[in-house]
Design a protein around this motif. Structure first.
Motif, PDB file in Angstrom:
ATOM      1  N   SER A 165      -5.267  12.092  -7.609  1.00 37.93           N
ATOM      2  CA  SER A 165      -5.456  11.638  -8.974  1.00 37.93           C
ATOM      3  C   SER A 165      -6.734  12.246  -9.547  1.00 37.93           C
ATOM      4  O   SER A 165      -7.817  12.049  -8.987  1.00 37.93           O
ATOM      5  N   PRO A 166      -6.634  12.975 -10.654  1.00 39.96           N
ATOM      6  CA  PRO A 166      -7.849  13.516 -11.272  1.00 39.96           C
ATOM      7  C   PRO A 166      -8.630  12.388 -11.952  1.00 39.96           C
ATOM      8  O   PRO A 166      -8.114  11.293 -12.131  1.00 39.96           O
ATOM      9  N   VAL A 167      -9.872  12.643 -12.312  1.00 41.98           N
ATOM     10  CA  VAL A 167     -10.580  11.685 -13.153  1.00 41.98           C
ATOM     11  C   VAL A 167     -10.075  11.838 -14.583  1.00 41.98           C
ATOM     12  O   VAL A 167      -9.563  12.892 -14.965  1.00 41.98           O
ATOM     13  N   ASP A 168     -10.182  10.787 -15.334  1.00 43.97           N
ATOM     14  CA  ASP A 168      -9.687  10.792 -16.709  1.00 43.97           C
ATOM     15  C   ASP A 168     -10.188  12.033 -17.462  1.00 43.97           C
ATOM     16  O   ASP A 168     -11.337  12.455 -17.305  1.00 43.97           O
ATOM     17  N   ALA A 173      -1.085   8.406  -5.238  1.00 42.10           N
ATOM     18  CA  ALA A 173       0.335   8.549  -4.896  1.00 42.10           C
ATOM     19  C   ALA A 173       1.139   9.000  -6.113  1.00 42.10           C
ATOM     20  O   ALA A 173       1.996   9.896  -6.023  1.00 42.10           O
ATOM     21  N   PHE A 174       0.854   8.418  -7.273  1.00 37.95           N
ATOM     22  CA  PHE A 174       1.562   8.810  -8.491  1.00 37.95           C
ATOM     23  C   PHE A 174       1.248  10.261  -8.850  1.00 37.95           C
ATOM     24  O   PHE A 174       2.142  11.034  -9.204  1.00 37.95           O
ATOM     25  N   ALA A 175      -0.029  10.626  -8.742  1.00 38.06           N
ATOM     26  CA  ALA A 175      -0.428  11.993  -9.076  1.00 38.06           C
ATOM     27  C   ALA A 175       0.224  12.992  -8.128  1.00 38.06           C
ATOM     28  O   ALA A 175       0.663  14.077  -8.529  1.00 38.06           O
ATOM     29  N   GLN A 176       0.313  12.632  -6.860  1.00 36.58           N
ATOM     30  CA  GLN A 176       0.934  13.527  -5.882  1.00 36.58           C
ATOM     31  C   GLN A 176       2.429  13.689  -6.174  1.00 36.58           C
ATOM     32  O   GLN A 176       2.981  14.779  -6.047  1.00 36.58           O
ATOM     33  N   ASN A 224       0.827  -1.204   0.000  1.00 36.98           N
ATOM     34  CA  ASN A 224       0.000   0.000   0.000  1.00 36.98           C
ATOM     35  C   ASN A 224       0.869   1.264   0.000  1.00 36.98           C
ATOM     36  O   ASN A 224       2.107   1.181  -0.088  1.00 36.98           O
ATOM     37  N   GLN A 225       0.225   2.413   0.078  1.00 36.32           N
ATOM     38  CA  GLN A 225       0.929   3.689  -0.032  1.00 36.32           C
ATOM     39  C   GLN A 225       1.901   3.937   1.118  1.00 36.32           C
ATOM     40  O   GLN A 225       2.765   4.808   1.024  1.00 36.32           O
ATOM     41  N   HIS A 226       1.761   3.169   2.208  1.00 37.02           N
ATOM     42  CA  HIS A 226       2.693   3.301   3.331  1.00 37.02           C
ATOM     43  C   HIS A 226       3.846   2.311   3.215  1.00 37.02           C
ATOM     44  O   HIS A 226       4.659   2.193   4.135  1.00 37.02           O
TER      45      HIS A 226
END
Lengths: 343, 343, 343
Positions: free
Chosen positions: C59-62, C49-52, A131-133
Motif C-alpha cells: 500500500s502506498p502512502v496517500d 493486501a488490497f494494494a497487492q 487477518n491477511q491469512h
C-alpha cells in the motif's frame, strides 16, 4: 444516489453475512498513536524485548486496536442509523495482531426484533475480524437499535439469540507460545500477581484524564469510524460532539494500569454498557472490581475477570448504580472482560 | 493497596539502583509523531538518505525522543511526589537510537539532602537509558525536591554529589561512523558552519507556536509520562494542566532550527532550568546564545555549546533574568547543551 | 543574520533551480497519522493486501502525503513572504511513494511578473518531488504573490508561462503494474464504477468535520511546513491561526470517499483555488462534480476528472460562486483533479 445512506432495520435478514469495507494494515504508526492517545503502559504492548521474553515473536498491537479497527469497519453497515449501541457479548480475542497485519471484518446477522413502537428494532450481529491469512483474530456479538426507513415496513419474525452472560474460562484462548513463567514484574511495573487479587476486590485507579475534542477525533478517525456524531459539531442540536464509546473503553483500560499493570492481555469481552454519553472537557477516571478468577492450561498464566468502570468528574468512588438500578449520571462505562495475568 | 503511591523522600537510599518499568520499542510511529508535534526539521533525523551520507546506517530518532522516553520511565519512581524538578547535569548521549530499538531505564540514587523545613528533601539520581543490547544510549543526573511521607521520619546523612557545571569537550561522544565531511548544507537548510558561529553570539529564532492542550498531552503520553498534573484538569486548584517541561524543551529545540539548522545532534546536557510553568494558550518562542565551541576528533565535526531559552508572549528579545538574578516571568526554559555541527 | 528571512520578489531569476531543504523519509508513522487526521478510507491506501491485489508491491502512502511533503519543503524558499497562494496547474503524480522512501524537492522559477503597485509580484515555479532513487514522484506548477523587499527594486521582464487548463488524459501516468481487473468493490466500500458516473453529475458527500487547532497544526507540522501564520496566534492582528490550505484539500478529499470510494488514486492536479480562509471551529463539508472522463491503456482502469469543493457551515448545496463570478464566502476550496477508477 452515490453516498451511503446506511442500512435501516428492514434491510437486515437473519443469516445474512455482511463483508465490511476497507481492510486496514496496521503498523508501528498505529501503535505509537495508541500510546500517544491513551496512557497505555502494558509492557507486553510496549516492548518487543518484553514480548519476546513472554514467548511472542514481537510486541503485538494493543488488543483494543484490533477491537476498534474491526468495530470501525462495521459502522457504515451496522450503526450509521443506530439510535443506541445496546450491548456486547461473547467477545473473544483469538490471535494477536502484529504490525504489518491487515485486518478486515465481516458480520453475520444473528438476531432481529422490532420494537413495539414500530419505528425501530434491535439488530444482533456476530462480527469477526480476520487477518491477511484468513485467521479470525477477534469475534464478538454486538446489538444496536436501528431506525426503520418506513414505519409501514412489516416486522420480521423476532429472533433473539441466546447469549452467554460470560465467556466460560474453558473458552478463553491463550495466544500460542505465550508464557508468563519468566515474567519480569519489575519491568512490568507492579509486583501484584494473579494470586494477589481476590474476587470482590475493588481498585481505584487514581489517575484522571481530561479529554479534548482533537484527541477523541484523532483516535476515532484512526479506526476509520466516521460516524457524523463524533466529528460534526453542527450535527447534534446541542452542538456537542459525542465521544466514541470505544475511546472511553481505551482510556479506562489504560488508566487501569495503575493497580492492574499485570492484567496484560484482554482475551474476552463478556459484556459492556456505555452508561452515559461522554463529551470533551470531561475528566475520566476509572475503577475496577475483580469479578472472577480462573486457571488456564498455559504456563504461568491465570485469567482474571474484571469489571472496568469509567466515570467522569463528580463521581463517588465505586458508586455504580442509583435508584431502581439505573447507572449513576457520572458513570460512563461498565465493562466486563477477562484478562491474562502471571500466576 | 494495588496502586502506586509513588516514593517519598524517606524511601530513597544512597547507592540504591531503581529499575524503571515498562520498556519501550520505538518505531517510525514515534518518529512521525515527533515531527507532527514539534516543528523539527533537522535533516539527520528526517532522512535516511541524509543520515547515510553522514555515515550512519539510517536516520536515528530525535535525541530528545531518547531523552523523553527514558525520562518518562523514571516518573513513577522519582517524581510522582515531587514538588519541583530542580536541575539536570552531566547528561550525555552515548549512542543513537534507531526505529526498532527497545529502551529501558534505571536510576542510581547519588544524593539525598533533607530540607530545613523537614517536610521535603532533594533527591539526586543518575539515570541511564539502555537499549535491547544493554548499551547505554543516554546518561544524565537529575535532582528533584520530593515530599516526605511523614515529617517525623529521620533525616538521612546529607550527600550532595559534586556535579560538573559543563560536560568537558573531551567527554563528548560522537556516534561511531559519523562524519560531516560530505555534509550537504543545501539539503540541511542553512549554509552556516561551525566556523561561522562566535562565542557570545545570540540568535533570535523568530518563529512561534501557540500550544494546545491536546498537543502537549499527546506528546507527554507518548513518552509514557503519566504525571496527573499534565492530564487532569481537576487536579490543580486553578483547573490548569501544567505542561511537561520536556515538551517545552522539544518545542524550543525544534524552533531553533531557524538559525541553527546545522546544530544537528545533541551530545550533552550541561544543565537546565524550567524557569516558569507553561500552559496551553502560551505562544512559545526561542532564542539561543553560543556559550562555547570545541573541536572533536571526528571527521568534519565540531561541537558547539548553546544556551537555549524558551519564552512566552510578552518576552523581550534576549532578556533572561531580572532583579536579583531571578528569571523573568516570560522565560520558560534555560537549557545548556552541546551539539555537533559541520566544520 | 543566521535565520532565514525568506526570499522576496526581486530574489528570483527565471530559470533558477532551487534545491529545497530537509529531505524526508516517510514510514508507517506518517501513514497512520494521515488516517488519524483525515477520515481517509481509500482501500488502496489502507491495506497492503488490497494494494497487492491491484498489482502494487504494497500500500502506498496517500497521494496527498507526497504532495504535502513536497509542498512543505518549498515553503521556506517560495512562500515565506507570500501574500497569496494564487494557483496550481499541470500537477502530475508520476510514481507511488511507499513507506521507507525518502522525498526531496526542487523548484524551477518559470515565471515572474511584477504587480502594477510595485510592491509585489507573481512568482511561478515548477516543483518536482524526487525519491531516493532520483525518480520524480510528483511534478506541479504553483504561483504565488510575493512581497518585494524594496519598492525601488527594478521590475524584471515579465514572463508568464503558458499553462494547460487541464492535464490531457494522454499525459496521465498510471503506476506501473496497477490493475483494477480483479478489483474488490465490496472491500473498497462502494459498488459504483467508472461507467456509473456521468459528466455533470454532482455528489454531496454528506459528512462534516469540525476542525480543531491541534489537528491542523499537527498535520501541517508533519509536512514540515512551518509558516508562522498556521502556528502563532500572536502573528495575525486578529489572533487567529490560518489553516494550511492543504489541510482543507486532504479533509475534503477524505470526505469525498462517501460517494467516490472508488476514485482511488489521484494522478493529476489541473488547478485549484483556496477560495476563502479556513479557521479552527469551521465545520468542513464537501461536494464533487464530474467534469470529464477518459479511458486509459491500463487494465480495468478509467480516469475521472473531478471538481472537489470544500465548504464551511452555512453553505448551500452545490453553490460555488455568487455575484460577478466571485466565490461565495462559505466556499473554502475549489479543486480540479484526475483520479483513477475501476471500469
Amino acid at each position: 444516489m452515490k453516498t451511503n445512506p446506511g442500512r435501516f432495520f428492514e434491510d437486515y435478514r437473519i443469516g445474512e453475512v455482511i463483508a465490511h469495507a476497507v481492510p486496514r494494515t496496521v503498523s508501528g504508526g498505529e501503535r505509537a498513536l495508541y500510546h500517544a492517545l491513551y496512557p497505555a503502559r502494558g509492557a507486553l504492548y510496549s516492548s518487543d524485548a518484553f514480548a519476546q521474553a513472554c514467548g511472542l515473536p514481537q510486541s503485538p498491537v494493543d488488543d483494543l486496536i484490533a477491537f476498534h479497527t474491526v468495530f470501525g469497519k462495521t459502522v457504515p453497515d451496522i450503526s450509521l442509523n443506530a439510535v443506541a449501541n445496546l450491548g456486547y457479548a461473547e467477545g473473544r480475542w483469538l490471535a494477536p495482531v502484529y504490525p504489518g497485519d491487515t485486518l478486515r471484518a465481516q458480520s453475520e446477522v444473528i438476531g432481529l426484533k422490532e420494537n413495539s413502537n414500530g419505528a425501530s428494532g434491535n439488530v444482533y450481529v456476530r462480527t469477526a475480524g480476520l487477518n491477511q491469512h484468513g485467521v479470525t483474530v477477534l469475534d464478538y456479538v454486538r446489538w444496536v437499535m436501528v431506525r426503520k426507513r418506513s414505519p409501514d415496513a412489516p416486522a420480521p419474525d423476532p429472533v433473539v439469540p441466546a447469549l452467554a452472560k460470560v465467556v466460560a474460562p474453558a473458552d478463553l484462548v491463550v495466544p500460542q507460545g505465550l508464557t508468563f513463567e519468566g515474567y519480569d514484574f519489575a519491568l512490568a511495573g507492579e509486583p501484584h500477581r494473579w494470586g494477589d487479587y481476590a474476587v470482590g476486590e475493588q481498585i481505584d485507579h487514581v489517575d484522571g484524564v481530561t479529554i479534548e475534542e482533537a484527541e477523541h477525533m484523532i483516535a476515532t478517525r484512526l479506526w476509520q469510524n466516521t460516524a457524523k456524531v463524533h466529528f460534526d459539531a453542527t450535527f447534534r442540536p446541542d452542538g456537542r460532539r459525542l465521544i466514541y464509546g470505544g475511546h472511553v473503553i481505551s482510556l479506562a483500560r489504560a488508566l487501569s494500569f495503575n493497580g492492574l499493570a499485570n492484567a496484560q492481555m484482554i482475551v474476552a469481552l463478556n459484556g459492556g454498557a456505555h452508561a452515559n454519553p461522554c463529551f470533551a472537557g470531561d475528566t475520566v477516571k476509572a475503577w475496577s472490581e475483580v469479578l472472577d478468577k480462573a486457571e488456564t492450561a498455559a504456563p504461568g498464566i491465570g485469567a482474571i475477570r474484571l469489571r472496568l468502570v469509567a466515570t467522569k468528574q463528580g463521581a463517588e468512588p465505586f458508586a455504580l448504580r442509583g435508584e431502581a438500578g439505573k447507572y449513576l449520571p457520572e458513570v460512563l462505562l461498565d465493562l466486563d472482560y477477562w484478562a491474562l495475568m502471571p500466576l
